[in-house]
Design an enzyme around this catalytic site. Structure first.
Site, PDB file in Angstrom:
ATOM      1  N   HIS A  80       6.774  -4.447  -6.176  1.00  0.00           N
ATOM      2  CA  HIS A  80       7.119  -3.943  -7.505  1.00  0.00           C
ATOM      3  C   HIS A  80       5.893  -3.918  -8.398  1.00  0.00           C
ATOM      4  O   HIS A  80       4.832  -4.411  -8.032  1.00  0.00           O
ATOM      5  CB  HIS A  80       8.169  -4.849  -8.170  1.00  0.00           C
ATOM      6  CG  HIS A  80       9.560  -4.649  -7.658  1.00  0.00           C
ATOM      7  ND1 HIS A  80      10.530  -4.041  -8.403  1.00  0.00           N
ATOM      8  CD2 HIS A  80      10.128  -4.961  -6.476  1.00  0.00           C
ATOM      9  CE1 HIS A  80      11.648  -3.994  -7.698  1.00  0.00           C
ATOM     10  NE2 HIS A  80      11.435  -4.551  -6.521  1.00  0.00           N
ATOM     11  N   GLU A 127       6.958   2.248 -11.245  1.00  0.00           N
ATOM     12  CA  GLU A 127       6.021   1.222 -10.791  1.00  0.00           C
ATOM     13  C   GLU A 127       5.147   1.783  -9.675  1.00  0.00           C
ATOM     14  O   GLU A 127       5.200   1.353  -8.520  1.00  0.00           O
ATOM     15  CB  GLU A 127       6.802  -0.022 -10.344  1.00  0.00           C
ATOM     16  CG  GLU A 127       7.590  -0.627 -11.502  1.00  0.00           C
ATOM     17  CD  GLU A 127       8.643  -1.636 -11.068  1.00  0.00           C
ATOM     18  OE1 GLU A 127       8.699  -1.972  -9.862  1.00  0.00           O
ATOM     19  OE2 GLU A 127       9.413  -2.083 -11.933  1.00  0.00           O
ATOM     20  N   HIS A 144      11.551   1.208  -7.912  1.00  0.00           N
ATOM     21  CA  HIS A 144      11.447   1.630  -9.305  1.00  0.00           C
ATOM     22  C   HIS A 144      10.337   2.677  -9.418  1.00  0.00           C
ATOM     23  O   HIS A 144       9.160   2.349  -9.270  1.00  0.00           O
ATOM     24  CB  HIS A 144      11.147   0.431 -10.204  1.00  0.00           C
ATOM     25  CG  HIS A 144      12.284  -0.542 -10.257  1.00  0.00           C
ATOM     26  ND1 HIS A 144      12.117  -1.904 -10.299  1.00  0.00           N
ATOM     27  CD2 HIS A 144      13.619  -0.324 -10.252  1.00  0.00           C
ATOM     28  CE1 HIS A 144      13.310  -2.476 -10.350  1.00  0.00           C
ATOM     29  NE2 HIS A 144      14.231  -1.538 -10.310  1.00  0.00           N
ATOM     30  N   GLU A 170       5.110  -8.686  -7.422  1.00  0.00           N
ATOM     31  CA  GLU A 170       4.907  -7.938  -8.661  1.00  0.00           C
ATOM     32  C   GLU A 170       3.420  -7.754  -8.909  1.00  0.00           C
ATOM     33  O   GLU A 170       2.675  -8.725  -8.963  1.00  0.00           O
ATOM     34  CB  GLU A 170       5.481  -8.727  -9.846  1.00  0.00           C
ATOM     35  CG  GLU A 170       6.966  -9.046  -9.749  1.00  0.00           C
ATOM     36  CD  GLU A 170       7.835  -7.948 -10.319  1.00  0.00           C
ATOM     37  OE1 GLU A 170       7.282  -6.951 -10.812  1.00  0.00           O
ATOM     38  OE2 GLU A 170       9.070  -8.089 -10.261  1.00  0.00           O
TER      39      GLU A 170
HETATM   40 ZN   LIG Z   1      10.444  -3.200 -10.313  1.00  0.00          ZN
END
Ligand SMILES: [Zn+2]
Length: 1149
Positions: A938, A844, A841, A1023
């Site tokens: 992420h 990010e 992504h 994350e």
């Molecule tokens: Zn992500």
């Protein structure tokens, strides 16, 4: 009915004896004697009125007193007896709190009262005293009886009460309890409709009048009743038709003017409550606008602002104004990305096909029927108290309940012959090391390919200021002649003759460009053209060993962007040195959101104050250039840049619009742009007006990032958290159903922040998070490869080419075998594989900084790093979505799709990086080298700390309450070890935020597919917060790049410890410390989240804050705190589940 056991009570008290007599009378109705009953009830009443003990005895369950009394009430025809009993009940229920009322309700008291009410009304004239008693009782019972509204309707009581109100408008004594009961009735929507048809609205309007200090209690009840009635769309329409809206506004103004000492805030609030409900319908909003409601509420609110106790009025007014604020069109020709990239093919039915197949000329910015009525149906179903269910609806919706989808897939999806080509990426396993391999570092790096078609000028944007007098000291003295005016340069061209320059020439001119790394000393480049400038580059070499501005420019030349960028942003060129300073999470100032919203409303009230000047617009080829010095200059035409349009709305306020991901019409949140021509010391307000997510960490203390070129040149090359008055709220720009996933009537959100620039004529950059470009990655990799020693095996391959023609680097890092002996080669080949990836992504960017930390650690020369390299073979794809990163996308690749939703069935042409990553994993599995750990890095926009998502069948099943016997699976608990280790080692990591539940919406993500299809048990998403930490060493601080990089290196250390638990040798001694640790991990009490649904269902874990009450303009009545009749809810906190978007939107990790 249970027969009370009176006889057994030896010392029966007097009242019990009386009850017993009464019971006998009830049982023998034929012989019952009215006089006797009247007497008995009279005596009981007397006792109750004089002795609290008696009340307790009667109300106690064991005495059965309530049943006997109710039974008598039901049976008697005698008025006096009835009155006695009603008085007894009133006495009983007045004290004793809800418990006695609960007993009353459970014994069927409500229905008996309703029947009495209806039967008495049929026999006019009804005794006023009786009606008074019955209603006083109903007032007490109503709030305790969940089915009160239904019972009232079924028994026909609604109109009895309504008629009493109608005929007793001057009889306050009776009117008040009747109105109070009516208020309870009308909280049921079906009742509200029925009462509306019977004229209840008109009656309420007879009671509601101008300011008067008399009977304010009555007025308050009437207003609340009216507000309840107006929740029905049918009633609201009737009220609008009757012209009640202007009346209410007039009444409100009257109270506002006369209630100077603010004694009656509740009444003013109730009037607003009625207006609020009226404006739930489109007609109501129109009537509000027509009646000049915006100006009235704006002016009254402005007058209320200084008095804190009037906050509830200001907040409700603001809510109404936001709701009625006419929806605006986003000032764009289309919401499709400005840039377009042709795809090799477009799968039918996909999101991109939809985008392409739109007939030309279709307006995708707003829906045709502009403002859509939220469908409001007066249901015949009972909506009463359905908030009880709201708590536990939808919570488990997303958890996978199909056990078959949780079991591993055994079959290989592709034949091995097809996978054989991936052997190339795993050649370390077949390599025969020669003796001289151990003498000098070896590595394989693909040559830097400079594509000839990419020859174009590379420009570092800047402003004249950098060359202005105040910076003269930075420039070589001979560059500017004394009286020469500052160079009119929008940019510093770093190439001499870009158009015609062949490759060697370009390289040559770039060499010349050198923005003087040596500090502008004498032998700086001479510039024959006179238009070239030399800037001092901050000397960051010592602090940033992996950064090299020259190398960066060199790499940028071969980076292919869709807009064919020719400029380089200063921060990427100079580099970012982590700030050696604590940056606390901002404490939110109360009232910020409200102030911002009022400023927005002012645009409507005073339209002439608004400039509406477009100062930057990618949709127009010749983007307007403002040279009058009154406007800021914007630019986003560089790698990872994202800003589509800038509109100056006031002198120091700008609306900014972000660009959609390429080949998409939404997914924007990431921004990165340049601002110039600012005035120092002035507060500039920036509003990004087309944000999509329904909430953001910007509401919880996160700041934007800013980089000042002046500061950089002066030795402070830092991205710094900046901005005040930051908040994120729903705005009045409508979002078409095309952009809102088919939902109509949605709005965008505004991120607003205020910045005061320090320097005159600076060039500043703003970003959503610390930028990390693709070219930066390439530069870092090249620098890292130079760090290799004879002990390090480092290889860089190109996994594939992306749609945009960029390479996707794949790294192999491990330790060289000890020697070429069979033992050493054998150990080398038996090392387990650890597979890491990041940045699928693009928005990010934090994941890239974590990856940088991991890579630097892996290439470091500490003994632990060596030990780690000897333990594993690392396969790393540091950027899964290069095109998205380069082109400033937030979420997608050039295919317009979220690549982390393509892992189940990636398409070789459209999703090459995913296709080949998966194939490589399949190859590894097919050759018996299934990775021990897979982790995809992420960033998370709505939570704090760093945490992991893993996969566990058992924990998923536990959450779904599916009969666990259906899943008597043995599950290795090894998936818990790594997160547990990280929580012990990495300060930013929070175990309690981890979750191991498999969600349906995530079934095509890397984590779930690698777990199920490749069979990697330790398959994770890691994350990292974009905001900061609320636990551990960094509690209360915003996260910076050094913390992110530290996270990446701590991840490595955790892997090293994990090795202890997974080495084949120690697996044999499985019972020893490993089991202890595993048991420790199994203990669900030590992992609180396992029983807490919040970690996986709600991606939001923030406490509600004060202002959230008017967070959404389209307030949902069911969750409206106003519903509590007596709640002084100036700071009422809404149910965090109330916004359904909360739970859905951002769950896209
Ligand atoms: Zn992500």
């Amino acid at each position: 009915m249970n027969k009370p056991k009176m006889a057994s009570e030896k010392s029966a008290s007097r009242v019990l004896m009386l009850l017993s007599q009464l019971e006998r009378q009830n049982e023998e109705p034929k012989v019952s004697d009215n006089d006797a009953i009247r007497q008995i009830t009279g005596k009981i009443l007397h006792l109750i009125q004089t002795q609290e003990k008696t009340r307790k005895e009667v109300a106690s369950k064991s005495s059965g007193g309530m049943e006997i009394i109710l039974s008598s009430l039901e049976n008697t025809q005698d008025l006096q007896t009835t009155l006695n009993i009603l008085t007894i009940l009133n006495e009983l229920l007045t004290v004793g709190g809800g418990r006695r009322t609960g007993v009353f309700v459970s014994k069927g008291g409500t229905a008996i009262l309703m029947q009495l009410l209806v039967s008495s009304s049929k026999d006019p004239p009804a005794s006023e005293e009786l009606m008074l008693h019955v209603h006083s009782l109903l007032v007490k019972v109503g709030p305790k009886d969940r089915k009160f509204g239904v019972k009232a309707r079924l028994n026909g009581a609604l109109n009895v009460t309504l008629n009493l109100v109608k005929h007793n408008l001057q009889n306050y004594k009776l009117l008040l309890p009747c109105l109070q009961v009516l208020r309870v009735y009308s909280s049921n929507l079906v009742n509200a409709v029925s009462l509306g048809k019977s004229g209840a609205l008109e009656i309420m309007f007879e009671i509601i009048g101008p300011f008067s200090k008399k009977s304010t209690t009555l007025l308050k009840v009437a207003l609340d009743t009216l507000a309840s009635l107006l929740k029905s769309g049918m009633n609201a329409r009737r009220a609008v038709d009757r012209g009640y809206l202007p009346t209410l506004l007039t009444v409100y103004q009257d109270w506002h003017r006369n209630d100077t000492r603010h004694r009656h805030v509740v009444i003013r609030k109730s009037i607003l409550g009625c207006i609020k409900n009226l404006t739930n319908i489109k007609l109501g909003r129109k009537a509000f606008i027509d009646a000049n409601g915006m100006r009235i509420l704006y002016n009254t609110s402005t007058e209320c602002l200084p008095v804190r106790t009037l906050d509830p009025l200001v907040n409700t007014s603001s809510l109404i104004m936001r709701k009625c604020f006419p929806k605006n069109r986003l000032p764009l020709p289309t919401i499709k990305s400005v840039f377009h990239h042709p795809l090799p093919h477009i799968p039918a039915g996909g999101p991109v096909a939809q985008l392409y197949n739109q007939p030309p000329g279709v307006d995708d910015v707003v829906d045709e029927s502009d403002e859509n009525e939220a469908t409001e149906v007066d249901t015949e179903n009972d909506t009463e108290y359905d908030e009880d269910d709201a708590g536990h609806k939808t919570q488990n919706d997303d958890i996978e309940t199909d056990i078959n989808k949780l079991r591993p897939i055994q079959m290989m999806t592709r034949p091995f012959d097809e996978l054989r080509t991936y052997e190339y990426f795993c050649r370390e396993f077949s390599e025969n090391f020669e003796d001289d391999d151990f003498e000098s570092p070896r590595s394989v790096i693909p040559p830097l390919s400079v594509n000839s078609e990419l020859h174009r000028p590379i420009i570092i944007p800047t402003t004249p200021s950098s060359l202005g007098p105040q910076n003269r000291r930075l420039l070589p003295e001979d560059l500017l002649t004394p009286n020469e005016s500052p160079l009119e340069l929008d940019s510093i061209s770093i190439s001499k003759r870009p158009e015609s320059a062949p490759d060697p020439d370009l390289v040559c001119s770039l060499g010349r460009l050198v923005l003087d790394v040596n500090g502008g000393s004498a032998d700086g480049p001479q510039d024959e053209a006179g238009e070239q400038a030399v800037l001092e580059v901050p000397d960051t070499a010592a602090l940033l060993p992996l950064h090299d501005p020259d190398l960066y420019l060199e790499i940028v030349k071969s980076t292919r962007s869709v807009p064919a960028y020719t400029e380089v942003a200063y921060p990427d060129y100079f580099g970012h040195v982590a700030l050696n300073l604590r940056e606390p999470i901002l404490e939110r100032v109360y009232g910020v959101q409200r102030t911002k919203i009022f400023q927005d409303i002012e645009r409507l009230i005073h339209p002439s104050d608004i400039l509406d000047k477009i100062v930057y617009d990618l949709d127009i080829q010749s983007c307007p250039v403002i040279e009058n010095g009154e406007s800021l200059k914007f630019n986003s035409k560089f790698e990872s840049g994202n800003l589509r349009k800038a509109i100056q709305v006031r002198k120091f306020e700008y609306d900014l619009i972000l660009n959609s991901d390429i080949n998409s019409n939404h997914y924007h949140q990431w921004f990165y742009f340049e601002v110039g021509n600012m005035r120092p010391g002035v507060r500039y307000r920036f509003n990004i007006i087309n944000c999509e997510k329904s909430n953001s960490q910007f509401n919880y203390g996160m700041q934007v990032l800013m980089y000042s070129v002046q500061d950089a040149i002066n030795g402070r090359p830092h991205w710094v958290r900046t901005g005040s008055d930051i908040c994120y709220y729903k705005n009045h720009f409508s979002r078409s159903s095309i952009a809102a996933g088919g939902q109509k009537g949605k709005s965008y959100f505004t991120l607003t922040f205020t910045v005061t620039f320090q320097h005159k004529d600076d060039v500043c950059y703003f970003a959503y998070h610390y930028p990390y470009t693709y070219s930066m990655l390439k530069m870092h990799l090249q620098k890292l490869s130079a760090l290799r020693t004879a002990q390090i095996y480092y290889r860089q391959d190109d996994l594939c080419e992306t749609l945009g023609g960029n390479s996707c680097p794949l790294l192999t890092i491990t330790a060289m075998p000890g020697s070429s002996s069979n033992d050493h080669i054998g150990q080398f080949r038996s090392r387990p594989v650890v597979f890491l990836s990041a940045r699928v992504h693009p928005g990010e960017t934090n994941s890239s900084w974590v990856m940088k930390g991991t890579l630097e650690y892996l290439m470091s020369c500490s003994p632990q790093a060596q030990s780690l390299r000897e333990s594993y073979i690392f396969k790393i794809i540091p950027m899964l979505n290069p095109d998205g990163v380069i082109n400033g996308n937030h979420r997608c690749s050039l295919s317009g799709e979220d690549l982390n939703r393509q892992w189940q069935n990636p398409n070789a042409e459209l999703h090459p990086t995913i296709y080949h990553s998966k194939s490589l994993l399949q190859y590894l599995r097919a050759t018996g080298r299934t990775p021990l750990v897979f982790c995809d890095y992420h960033g998370h926009s709505r939570k704090k700390n760093v945490f992991m998502y893993g996969c566990s069948i058992k924990e998923t099943v536990w959450q779904t309450n599916v009969n666990t016997s259906t899943c008597d699976l043995h599950e290795d608990l090894g998936y818990r070890t790594l997160p547990k280790l990280l929580s012990q080692m990495a300060p930013a990591f929070s175990l309690s935020s981890c979750s191991f539940v498999v969600e349906r919406s995530k079934e095509a993500t890397a984590r779930v597919v690698v777990w199920r299809e490749i069979g990697v048990q330790r398959s994770y998403t890691m994350e990292s917060t974009l905001c900061g930490c609320d636990q551990g060493k960094y509690k209360g601080l915003q996260i910076g790049t050094s913390e992110l990089e530290e996270m990446g290196s701590q991840f490595c250390l955790a892997l090293l410890r994990l090795r202890r638990f997974t080495s084949p040798l120690e697996l044999h001694n499985h019972n020893s410390h490993l089991l202890d640790m595993e048991n420790d991990l199994i203990d669900t009490r030590s992992i609180p989240n396992i029983t807490s649904p919040t970690t996986y269902v709600l991606d939001e874990d923030e406490p509600a804050f004060l202002e959230e009450v008017d967070y959404s303009a389209e307030s949902n009545d069911e969750n409206d705190p106003d519903l509590e009749p007596d709640l002084q809810d100036n700071h009422a906190l809404p149910d965090p589940n109330s916004d359904s978007e909360f739970s859905r939107q951002d769950s896209l990790n």
